[in-house]
Every structure is written in C-alpha cells, then in structure tokens.
Design a protein around this motif. Structure first.
Motif, PDB file in Angstrom:
ATOM      1  N   LEU A 239       2.949   2.127 -14.807  1.00 56.70           N
ATOM      2  CA  LEU A 239       3.456   3.255 -14.018  1.00 56.70           C
ATOM      3  C   LEU A 239       4.525   4.021 -14.791  1.00 56.70           C
ATOM      4  CD1 LEU A 239       3.685   1.636 -10.479  1.00 56.70           C
ATOM      5  CD2 LEU A 239       1.969   3.263 -11.309  1.00 56.70           C
ATOM      6  N   HIS A 240       5.433   3.312 -15.451  1.00 58.75           N
ATOM      7  CA  HIS A 240       6.448   3.986 -16.272  1.00 58.75           C
ATOM      8  C   HIS A 240       5.782   4.839 -17.349  1.00 58.75           C
ATOM      9  CE1 HIS A 240      10.397   2.742 -14.938  1.00 58.75           C
ATOM     10  NE2 HIS A 240       9.987   1.488 -14.824  1.00 58.75           N
ATOM     11  N   GLN A 241       4.694   4.330 -17.925  1.00 58.45           N
ATOM     12  CA  GLN A 241       3.993   5.037 -18.996  1.00 58.45           C
ATOM     13  C   GLN A 241       3.227   6.246 -18.473  1.00 58.45           C
ATOM     14  OE1 GLN A 241       3.895   4.416 -22.389  1.00 58.45           O
ATOM     15  NE2 GLN A 241       2.752   6.321 -22.479  1.00 58.45           N
ATOM     16  N   CYS A 242       2.585   6.116 -17.328  1.00 57.69           N
ATOM     17  CA  CYS A 242       1.608   7.122 -16.878  1.00 57.69           C
ATOM     18  C   CYS A 242       2.124   8.138 -15.872  1.00 57.69           C
ATOM     19  CB  CYS A 242       0.399   6.430 -16.259  1.00 57.69           C
ATOM     20  SG  CYS A 242      -0.604   5.560 -17.433  1.00 57.69           S
ATOM     21  N   LEU A 243       3.136   7.792 -15.098  1.00 57.12           N
ATOM     22  CA  LEU A 243       3.603   8.729 -14.074  1.00 57.12           C
ATOM     23  C   LEU A 243       4.487   9.800 -14.688  1.00 57.12           C
ATOM     24  CD1 LEU A 243       4.554   6.665 -10.914  1.00 57.12           C
ATOM     25  CD2 LEU A 243       2.765   8.370 -11.135  1.00 57.12           C
ATOM     26  N   ASP A 244       4.237  11.033 -14.316  1.00 57.32           N
ATOM     27  CA  ASP A 244       5.107  12.123 -14.739  1.00 57.32           C
ATOM     28  C   ASP A 244       6.513  11.818 -14.216  1.00 57.32           C
ATOM     29  OD1 ASP A 244       6.512  14.824 -13.972  1.00 57.32           O
ATOM     30  OD2 ASP A 244       5.043  15.322 -15.520  1.00 57.32           O
ATOM     31  N   PRO A 245       7.534  11.852 -15.082  1.00 59.89           N
ATOM     32  CA  PRO A 245       8.878  11.451 -14.659  1.00 59.89           C
ATOM     33  C   PRO A 245       9.498  12.325 -13.576  1.00 59.89           C
ATOM     34  CG  PRO A 245       8.904  12.291 -16.910  1.00 59.89           C
ATOM     35  CD  PRO A 245       7.475  12.230 -16.485  1.00 59.89           C
ATOM     36  N   ILE A 246       9.013  13.534 -13.409  1.00 56.58           N
ATOM     37  CA  ILE A 246       9.582  14.432 -12.399  1.00 56.58           C
ATOM     38  C   ILE A 246       8.730  14.477 -11.136  1.00 56.58           C
ATOM     39  CG2 ILE A 246      10.220  16.829 -11.902  1.00 56.58           C
ATOM     40  CD1 ILE A 246      10.902  17.045 -14.930  1.00 56.58           C
ATOM     41  N   SER A 247       7.437  14.745 -11.301  1.00 56.11           N
ATOM     42  CA  SER A 247       6.591  14.952 -10.123  1.00 56.11           C
ATOM     43  C   SER A 247       5.706  13.758  -9.797  1.00 56.11           C
ATOM     44  CB  SER A 247       5.705  16.185 -10.340  1.00 56.11           C
ATOM     45  OG  SER A 247       4.835  15.964 -11.447  1.00 56.11           O
ATOM     46  N   GLY A 248       5.751  12.688 -10.578  1.00 55.10           N
ATOM     47  CA  GLY A 248       4.837  11.567 -10.405  1.00 55.10           C
ATOM     48  C   GLY A 248       5.052  10.773  -9.128  1.00 55.10           C
ATOM     49  N   ARG A 249       3.941  10.460  -8.478  1.00 58.09           N
ATOM     50  CA  ARG A 249       3.925   9.646  -7.253  1.00 58.09           C
ATOM     51  C   ARG A 249       2.772   8.669  -7.359  1.00 58.09           C
ATOM     52  NH1 ARG A 249       8.037  11.865  -7.057  1.00 58.09           N
ATOM     53  NH2 ARG A 249       8.867  13.302  -5.536  1.00 58.09           N
ATOM     54  N   ALA A 250       2.962   7.471  -6.833  1.00 58.38           N
ATOM     55  CA  ALA A 250       1.894   6.473  -6.796  1.00 58.38           C
ATOM     56  C   ALA A 250       1.783   5.926  -5.379  1.00 58.38           C
ATOM     57  CB  ALA A 250       2.185   5.344  -7.777  1.00 58.38           C
ATOM     58  N   TRP A 251       0.557   5.746  -4.942  1.00 58.34           N
ATOM     59  CA  TRP A 251       0.283   5.167  -3.634  1.00 58.34           C
ATOM     60  C   TRP A 251      -0.596   3.945  -3.827  1.00 58.34           C
ATOM     61  CZ3 TRP A 251       0.546  10.532  -3.947  1.00 58.34           C
ATOM     62  CH2 TRP A 251       1.490  11.139  -3.117  1.00 58.34           C
ATOM     63  N   PHE A 252      -0.199   2.854  -3.166  1.00 55.44           N
ATOM     64  CA  PHE A 252      -0.924   1.599  -3.258  1.00 55.44           C
ATOM     65  C   PHE A 252      -1.365   1.174  -1.870  1.00 55.44           C
ATOM     66  CE2 PHE A 252       1.468   1.741  -7.102  1.00 55.44           C
ATOM     67  CZ  PHE A 252       0.654   1.121  -8.035  1.00 55.44           C
ATOM     68  N   ALA A 253      -2.641   0.848  -1.740  1.00 58.04           N
ATOM     69  CA  ALA A 253      -3.172   0.308  -0.491  1.00 58.04           C
ATOM     70  C   ALA A 253      -3.366  -1.188  -0.681  1.00 58.04           C
ATOM     71  CB  ALA A 253      -4.505   0.969  -0.149  1.00 58.04           C
ATOM     72  N   GLY A 254      -2.882  -1.962   0.251  1.00 59.58           N
ATOM     73  CA  GLY A 254      -3.031  -3.407   0.149  1.00 59.58           C
ATOM     74  C   GLY A 254      -2.481  -4.080   1.384  1.00 59.58           C
ATOM     75  N   LYS A 255      -2.569  -5.385   1.384  1.00 61.95           N
ATOM     76  CA  LYS A 255      -2.061  -6.176   2.492  1.00 61.95           C
ATOM     77  C   LYS A 255      -0.565  -6.420   2.307  1.00 61.95           C
ATOM     78  CE  LYS A 255      -6.407  -8.589   3.074  1.00 61.95           C
ATOM     79  NZ  LYS A 255      -7.092  -9.881   2.976  1.00 61.95           N
ATOM     80  N   ARG A 256       0.113  -6.614   3.408  1.00 63.04           N
ATOM     81  CA  ARG A 256       1.540  -6.923   3.333  1.00 63.04           C
ATOM     82  C   ARG A 256       1.762  -8.232   2.589  1.00 63.04           C
ATOM     83  NH1 ARG A 256       6.213  -5.184   4.727  1.00 63.04           N
ATOM     84  NH2 ARG A 256       7.871  -6.514   5.520  1.00 63.04           N
ATOM     85  N   PHE A 257       0.876  -9.211   2.794  1.00 67.21           N
ATOM     86  CA  PHE A 257       0.969 -10.481   2.088  1.00 67.21           C
ATOM     87  C   PHE A 257      -0.438 -11.026   1.872  1.00 67.21           C
ATOM     88  CE2 PHE A 257       1.377 -15.124   1.916  1.00 67.21           C
ATOM     89  CZ  PHE A 257       2.260 -15.233   0.856  1.00 67.21           C
ATOM     90  N   TYR A 258      -0.720 -11.444   0.648  1.00 66.86           N
ATOM     91  CA  TYR A 258      -2.003 -12.050   0.317  1.00 66.86           C
ATOM     92  C   TYR A 258      -1.827 -13.562   0.319  1.00 66.86           C
ATOM     93  CZ  TYR A 258      -3.812  -7.514  -1.119  1.00 66.86           C
ATOM     94  OH  TYR A 258      -4.232  -6.209  -1.134  1.00 66.86           O
ATOM     95  N   PHE A 259      -2.376 -14.232   1.328  1.00 63.52           N
ATOM     96  CA  PHE A 259      -2.274 -15.686   1.421  1.00 63.52           C
ATOM     97  C   PHE A 259      -3.043 -16.320   0.279  1.00 63.52           C
ATOM     98  CE2 PHE A 259      -1.407 -14.243   5.702  1.00 63.52           C
ATOM     99  CZ  PHE A 259      -0.285 -14.990   6.012  1.00 63.52           C
ATOM    100  N   GLY A 260      -2.400 -17.265  -0.391  1.00 61.14           N
ATOM    101  CA  GLY A 260      -3.037 -17.954  -1.500  1.00 61.14           C
ATOM    102  C   GLY A 260      -2.828 -17.277  -2.846  1.00 61.14           C
ATOM    103  N   CYS A 261      -2.412 -16.024  -2.841  1.00 62.62           N
ATOM    104  CA  CYS A 261      -2.171 -15.294  -4.099  1.00 62.62           C
ATOM    105  C   CYS A 261      -0.693 -15.003  -4.308  1.00 62.62           C
ATOM    106  CB  CYS A 261      -2.936 -13.974  -4.100  1.00 62.62           C
ATOM    107  SG  CYS A 261      -4.711 -14.157  -3.998  1.00 62.62           S
ATOM    108  N   GLY A 262       0.038 -14.816  -3.184  1.00 58.80           N
ATOM    109  CA  GLY A 262       1.475 -14.612  -3.264  1.00 58.80           C
ATOM    110  C   GLY A 262       1.938 -13.179  -3.343  1.00 58.80           C
ATOM    111  N   GLY A 263       1.060 -12.250  -3.621  1.00 59.92           N
ATOM    112  CA  GLY A 263       1.468 -10.854  -3.750  1.00 59.92           C
ATOM    113  C   GLY A 263       1.389 -10.118  -2.428  1.00 59.92           C
ATOM    114  N   GLY A 264       1.642  -8.816  -2.471  1.00 58.13           N
ATOM    115  CA  GLY A 264       1.543  -7.992  -1.278  1.00 58.13           C
ATOM    116  C   GLY A 264       2.438  -6.774  -1.375  1.00 58.13           C
ATOM    117  N   THR A 265       2.333  -5.900  -0.401  1.00 56.13           N
ATOM    118  CA  THR A 265       3.080  -4.644  -0.436  1.00 56.13           C
ATOM    119  C   THR A 265       4.583  -4.863  -0.384  1.00 56.13           C
ATOM    120  OG1 THR A 265       2.824  -4.399   1.964  1.00 56.13           O
ATOM    121  CG2 THR A 265       1.207  -3.269   0.572  1.00 56.13           C
ATOM    122  N   ALA A 266       5.043  -5.826   0.405  1.00 58.39           N
ATOM    123  CA  ALA A 266       6.489  -6.057   0.532  1.00 58.39           C
ATOM    124  C   ALA A 266       7.095  -6.532  -0.792  1.00 58.39           C
ATOM    125  CB  ALA A 266       6.762  -7.070   1.646  1.00 58.39           C
TER     126      ALA A 266
END
Length: 111
Positions: A70-97
């Motif tokens: 994201l640091h490499q690809c997002l325009d430093p001024i106008s860049g925005r990123a949107w991620f769709a995912g679960k708040r918590f992934y059971f068994g994987c440990g990741g999530g939006t929070a």
C-alpha cells in the motif's frame, strides 16, 4: 483516476512480474503474493488513487507485506484503499479490526 484491485497472498511471481511490464491503465486487476506485487509496482512505477481488495486480510502474517504494498502503490495525496473482509477469521487470526490496528501503527488512517 487509476484503480487497482488486488487478490491473493500467495500467487505466482511470474504473474506479478508480467504485470509490471504492462503500461499503466485506468483499471487493472492484480494477483500474486504481496512481495512480488510490490516489486512489480516499484519496477513499473505504478501508483493508484484507489485499491480494492476482498478477503485479503485473513492472515496477520501478511499484514506487513500488504501495508508495504500500500505504501508503494497508493498515491500519497489522493490514494484510498478499501478492504472487504470479516471482522475476525476464526482459525486464521486476521480480520478487519486487527488489520485496522496494524495500518494505524504503519502510519495510515484507518476507519
């Protein structure tokens, strides 16, 4: 505006390298592991106003690589990123929070 949609944490390096040889487009779909995509973006000088990703934050192990991309690809001024995912992934440990916490620690604004 240029938009990139990224997918995957474990794609082929060859595919990511091939993407760097393509001229920048208004819309591009990318897949591959985050490190290869970052190198391809750097080699191609690619920056985007918008990055969309779905189900890309299920593994906390990939957060650092993804935030570097994201640091490499997002325009430093106008860049925005949107991620769709679960708040918590059971068994994987990741999530939006946990990803939002990681992004804030990495210098991004995250809501």
């Amino acid at each position: 505006q240029k938009v990139a949609m990224a997918a995957g944490c474990n794609g082929s390096k060859t595919e990511a390298e091939a993407q760097a040889k393509v001229q920048p487009q208004l819309l591009r779909f990318l897949s591959g592991d985050w490190i290869s995509l970052r190198h391809a973006a750097e080699a191609g000088g690619l920056q985007y106003d918008v990055i969309l990703a779905s189900e890309a934050i299920y593994k906390e192990d990939c957060y650092a690589q993804l935030s570097e991309l994201l640091h490499q690809c997002l325009d430093p001024i106008s860049g925005r990123a949107w991620f769709a995912g679960k708040r918590f992934y059971f068994g994987c440990g990741g999530g939006t929070a946990s990803f939002a916490v990681h992004l804030r620690r990495s210098g991004f604004q995250a809501e």
